[in-house]
Design a protein around this motif. Sequence first.
Motif, PDB file in Angstrom:
ATOM      1  N   LYS A  34      57.145  -4.244 -56.774  1.00  0.00           N
ATOM      2  CA  LYS A  34      56.624  -5.160 -57.792  1.00  0.00           C
ATOM      3  C   LYS A  34      56.588  -4.518 -59.174  1.00  0.00           C
ATOM      4  O   LYS A  34      56.583  -5.231 -60.190  1.00  0.00           O
ATOM      5  N   ASP A  35      56.559  -3.207 -59.227  1.00  0.00           N
ATOM      6  CA  ASP A  35      56.621  -2.524 -60.523  1.00  0.00           C
ATOM      7  C   ASP A  35      58.008  -2.651 -61.155  1.00  0.00           C
ATOM      8  O   ASP A  35      58.182  -2.299 -62.320  1.00  0.00           O
ATOM      9  N   ILE A  43      60.153 -17.978 -54.247  1.00  0.00           N
ATOM     10  CA  ILE A  43      60.911 -18.842 -55.151  1.00  0.00           C
ATOM     11  C   ILE A  43      61.834 -18.023 -56.055  1.00  0.00           C
ATOM     12  O   ILE A  43      63.014 -18.337 -56.198  1.00  0.00           O
ATOM     13  N   THR A  44      61.288 -16.972 -56.641  1.00  0.00           N
ATOM     14  CA  THR A  44      62.046 -16.117 -57.555  1.00  0.00           C
ATOM     15  C   THR A  44      63.078 -15.286 -56.791  1.00  0.00           C
ATOM     16  O   THR A  44      62.802 -14.794 -55.684  1.00  0.00           O
ATOM     17  N   ASP A  45      64.260 -15.125 -57.361  1.00  0.00           N
ATOM     18  CA  ASP A  45      65.278 -14.263 -56.768  1.00  0.00           C
ATOM     19  C   ASP A  45      64.905 -12.807 -57.053  1.00  0.00           C
ATOM     20  O   ASP A  45      64.957 -12.346 -58.194  1.00  0.00           O
ATOM     21  N   ASP A  46      64.523 -12.076 -56.004  1.00  0.00           N
ATOM     22  CA  ASP A  46      64.053 -10.691 -56.153  1.00  0.00           C
ATOM     23  C   ASP A  46      65.140  -9.663 -55.865  1.00  0.00           C
ATOM     24  O   ASP A  46      64.844  -8.458 -55.796  1.00  0.00           O
ATOM     25  N   ARG A  51      67.073  -3.779 -56.285  1.00  0.00           N
ATOM     26  CA  ARG A  51      68.129  -2.867 -56.728  1.00  0.00           C
ATOM     27  C   ARG A  51      67.645  -1.933 -57.822  1.00  0.00           C
ATOM     28  O   ARG A  51      68.020  -0.752 -57.868  1.00  0.00           O
ATOM     29  N   LYS A  52      66.806  -2.423 -58.717  1.00  0.00           N
ATOM     30  CA  LYS A  52      66.228  -1.560 -59.754  1.00  0.00           C
ATOM     31  C   LYS A  52      65.362  -0.468 -59.132  1.00  0.00           C
ATOM     32  O   LYS A  52      65.412   0.694 -59.546  1.00  0.00           O
ATOM     33  N   PRO A  67      54.788  -4.879 -50.927  1.00  0.00           N
ATOM     34  CA  PRO A  67      53.524  -5.538 -50.567  1.00  0.00           C
ATOM     35  C   PRO A  67      53.760  -6.889 -49.898  1.00  0.00           C
ATOM     36  O   PRO A  67      54.869  -7.442 -49.930  1.00  0.00           O
ATOM     37  N   ASN A  68      52.721  -7.421 -49.318  1.00  0.00           N
ATOM     38  CA  ASN A  68      52.814  -8.720 -48.644  1.00  0.00           C
ATOM     39  C   ASN A  68      53.349  -9.786 -49.595  1.00  0.00           C
ATOM     40  O   ASN A  68      52.999  -9.826 -50.778  1.00  0.00           O
ATOM     41  N   GLY A  69      54.185 -10.651 -49.071  1.00  0.00           N
ATOM     42  CA  GLY A  69      54.798 -11.716 -49.846  1.00  0.00           C
ATOM     43  C   GLY A  69      56.134 -12.077 -49.235  1.00  0.00           C
ATOM     44  O   GLY A  69      56.623 -11.407 -48.312  1.00  0.00           O
TER      45      GLY A  69
END
Length: 560
Positions: A34-35, A43-46, A51-52, A67-69
Amino acid sequence: MKTCLSFVFVLALAHLASAQNIAFPPGSGVMNVKDYGAKGDGITDDTGAFRKALKAVQMHFQIIYVPNGTYLVTDTISWGAWITLQGQNRGQTIIRLKDNCPGYEATGRPRAVVRCMFNNNMSFSDYIRNLTVDTGKGNPGAIGVRFNTHNHGVLEDVTIRAGDGAGRIGLDMSETEFGPCMVRNVLIEGFDIGIKTPGQPSSAVFENITLKGQRVLGFENHLPVSVYGLRSENKVTAIRNEGSLAQLVLLEAELTGGDPSSIAIESKASHYLRNIRATGYQAILKDQDRVIEGLSMPEHLSGQVQTAFNSPRHHLNLPVKSPPAFDEPVEKWVVPDSSAPDDTAALQKAIDSGAETLCLPSNVQYMISDTIVVRGKVRRIIALKHHHGNLRALNPKAFANQPMLRIDGQGTEPIIIESVSISSWPEDQNARIEIAGGRRAVYLKYVWNGGITARPDYMGDLFIDEGGSDLRLAPGQNVWIRQHNPENNPFDPKRPRFPKTYLVNQGANVWVLGLKTEAPAVHVVTTGGAGRKSWADFSATISGRQSMLGPRNRRWRAWT
């Protein structure tokens, strides 16, 4: 047999039910996805955020913490070696492929959602833990996880599922030469094939595996594998074992839901089966072209029984214990100070502080000049591994006659040493662990070191996962080894680095599930009557032109 089978699967289900939220203390060195921009909102393309995070890894063994999600992705999340992908909670940390995702059509090449592969025999120490990979809907060309690792590595507490049941392979290990490694506490739902292994040298160990709803085949095996505790809920064949290198050791399996026209296990290669039960199928086993009638199989071997002793020509069916567990809130963990040039005193002070859990942060080295003694109230030491050793000798030669880590066996509560790497480079053989005195159970989980000695005054239970060193065992000890890889045998017998025998058992009771070695050496010596009470259920690969156990890549099994 029913009681024994039920015991295995009750343990597996209890483990799933008790899945905890994995967390780490401040300063532990983990990298939170998440950082790097991940949302985990479904919904968001993560894809870009993963990759970052992977690109930002600067040191071996850094953990990418998820983390959970629900993390929606539209392409493969991939890396090469030395990485741990760590979820917070198996059921609540989900990496999910977008429905009807371009590139995952039935007409294209099979494509993974999560993939780790560097190159042939170089994907060292890849770990995937505590998460779910979901291939979504409308992605028939998807592979859930394409997993590769060498020498060390684990896929553990993972669910791989096809959202609509479609997909090519759940867990694909067949991309190139593979292992050795462990795959443990894994559930695979859907796909054409649940698990596929390569027809290449090496080996793998599977424990507590559940396969459900495969459309073509549950487990396609071409590799020396040991499988302990398999549950298959399938109409199709549960296991197919074939190929010139294939060897299947299958213990405690329950194969249910089969079609009366199909066979639960089809084997055209070496196999050893024990305590297998099936329902719905025509029969449990087709050995070559011969169907073995019946849906209950206490023991079956392809080939002839060989024993070095005047003992029964069947397995003793002795108990196999599960290793102990201990979890404590991360707020109570103690991180020892590592600021001094010599960290011996600080480490010992942390151990003697009354803490039950110690954490050694990622890529922090504790330089020591004397033996560290694990004693008192300590129940667990967990490390986020360091490539050159969490514990490293200031003077490697100083440990020629003393261990770097001594575990005091006094007390009643088990002690767990997890993911700790110990180094006395360049004197590899001096990075030893000693277990001394008492009857305290000891669990060495994913620990790297130069050797382990259980002294004769230690009379407890010893558990080893992913071992990679020589062992010295004494009478009265009970030892369970899930996967053992004493790899660094001397390749040139005329110029060995440090010639040794890798398992010297002087009277202990020893169970080995998976074993892999290399090159000419005396691999195991058993004395003191231990052979009459010790046993092995393993698939093994022994490489080398003049191995005392046979020619290159000979597969073998042994039990007494």
